[in-house]
Design an enzyme around this catalytic site. Sequence first.
Site, short mmCIF file in Angstrom:
data_model
loop_
_atom_site.label_atom_id
_atom_site.label_comp_id
_atom_site.label_asym_id
_atom_site.label_seq_id
_atom_site.Cartn_x
_atom_site.Cartn_y
_atom_site.Cartn_z
N ARG A 1 -12.84 -24.11 -17.33
CA ARG A 1 -11.77 -23.89 -16.24
C ARG A 1 -12.81 -22.77 -15.31
O ARG A 1 -13.42 -22.07 -15.75
CB ARG A 1 -10.65 -23.14 -16.69
CG ARG A 1 -9.55 -23.79 -17.26
CD ARG A 1 -8.84 -24.72 -16.06
NE ARG A 1 -7.65 -25.47 -16.81
CZ ARG A 1 -7.77 -26.63 -17.17
NH1 ARG A 1 -8.99 -27.38 -17.52
NH2 ARG A 1 -6.75 -27.14 -17.76
N GLU B 1 -9.78 -25.44 -6.50
CA GLU B 1 -10.37 -26.78 -6.45
C GLU B 1 -9.07 -27.36 -5.27
O GLU B 1 -8.03 -27.07 -5.38
CB GLU B 1 -9.95 -27.44 -7.80
CG GLU B 1 -10.99 -26.80 -8.57
CD GLU B 1 -10.97 -27.43 -10.07
OE1 GLU B 1 -10.08 -28.32 -10.40
OE2 GLU B 1 -11.81 -27.03 -11.09
N HIS C 1 -13.99 -32.30 -10.96
CA HIS C 1 -13.26 -32.10 -12.24
C HIS C 1 -12.91 -33.51 -12.77
O HIS C 1 -11.73 -33.84 -12.84
CB HIS C 1 -11.92 -31.50 -11.87
CG HIS C 1 -11.09 -30.62 -12.88
ND1 HIS C 1 -10.34 -29.64 -12.62
CD2 HIS C 1 -10.89 -30.81 -14.27
CE1 HIS C 1 -9.89 -29.18 -13.69
NE2 HIS C 1 -10.41 -30.01 -14.95
#
Length: 329
Positions: free
Chosen positions: A241, A270, A289
Site C-alpha cells: 500500500r 492513486e 497498481h
Amino acid sequence: MALKIVVYKPLPEDVLDELRRQAHVVVLEPALAQSREAVAEALGEALVDADGAIGASIKVTPAMLERATRLKAISTISVGVDNFDLPDLTRRGIVLAHTPDVLTESTADTVFALVLSTARRVVELAEWVKAGHWHGSIGPEQYGIDVHGKTIGIVGLGRIGGALARRAALGFGMHVLYANRHANEAAERAYGARRVELPELLSQSDFVCLQVPLTPQTQRLIGAPELRAMKRSAILINASRGAIVDEVALTAALADGTIAGAGLDVFEHEPLPADSPLLAMRNVVALPHIGSATHETRHAMARCAAQNLLDALAGRLTRNVANPEVQPR
C-alpha cells in the site's frame, strides 16, 4: 423478498450470471468522468435496501452505512481491507469477506518483476532503445546490478511475502531476511529465511520489499530515518500500500542518492498525478497498481469474492472473513 446485491466494480459475465441466479443484482456503472466521491455517494444510496455488496477500490465509510439496515455482508475483491472500518462493520453485524489466497502467486510475480526491472534498469533501457540511443556496445552508463546471490529483506512474511521468499531463495540463490510480528518457521526451514528486527533488515538488505497491510501501525512505516538506514546501493520495492511509505521522504532520498532506486506498484494517491516528481526519475519503476492484474487471477478473485458473498448471505461462510468476531445480522 429476493436478496438484493449491489455490484460496485465490473465483474466477468459468468460471475454476474451466477449472482443473478440467486439474487436481484444492481450494477453501478459510473460515467467515465464521474469522480470517486460521486461513485461513493451513489454506492451509499444503493446500499440503503441491499442485503449484500461486492466490489473494490471505493472507501466504504460508516456514514455510507447509516441507512443500510438490511446489509448483512460486503465482499471485497482484494486481500487488503483498508477501505473499510472493521470495528464499525463488526458493531453493525456486517460480515466483511476478502480474497487472501487466490492472488498470492500473481502478486509475488509482480514484486519480483519490480526487483528485476529496477536492478537491471529494464524499463529505462527499453525506452532508451526505443528512443534510438543504441548505436553500439553499451558501457557502464547502462549497467545494472546483479540480483542473484544478493540479500532481500521482506517486511511482512505472510502469504505473498512467503511466495516472494521462495522465488528469491530457490530461484535466485538470494539470502532472505524478514521482519514479522511472528516467526515464520516454514520459511526458515525451506528458504533459510532469518528473522531480524527492522533496523537490521534495512541496513543489511540490497532489496527491501514491503509486504505488510496498511494499518495505523504501518502507515508511514518507511520515512526519512528508515531510508537513511538503508544501503546507498539498495532498492526499495513497494507493492503493498502506498501510504506505508512517506513519498516526500522517498522522493528526496532518490534524488540525493540516499538509496539507489525504487520499484513502486502502489502510491499514497492513486492514480499517481502526472506531475509527480517520481515519474521524472530514471531510478524509479512506477506501475499502475497491477499486483494481481492478470486475466486468470482477476477472474479467480471475482469468482472467490462472489462465492464469499453468497456464502455469507446464506450464513455458511467460514473462511476469508476479515472480521471473524462479527455476530451476523
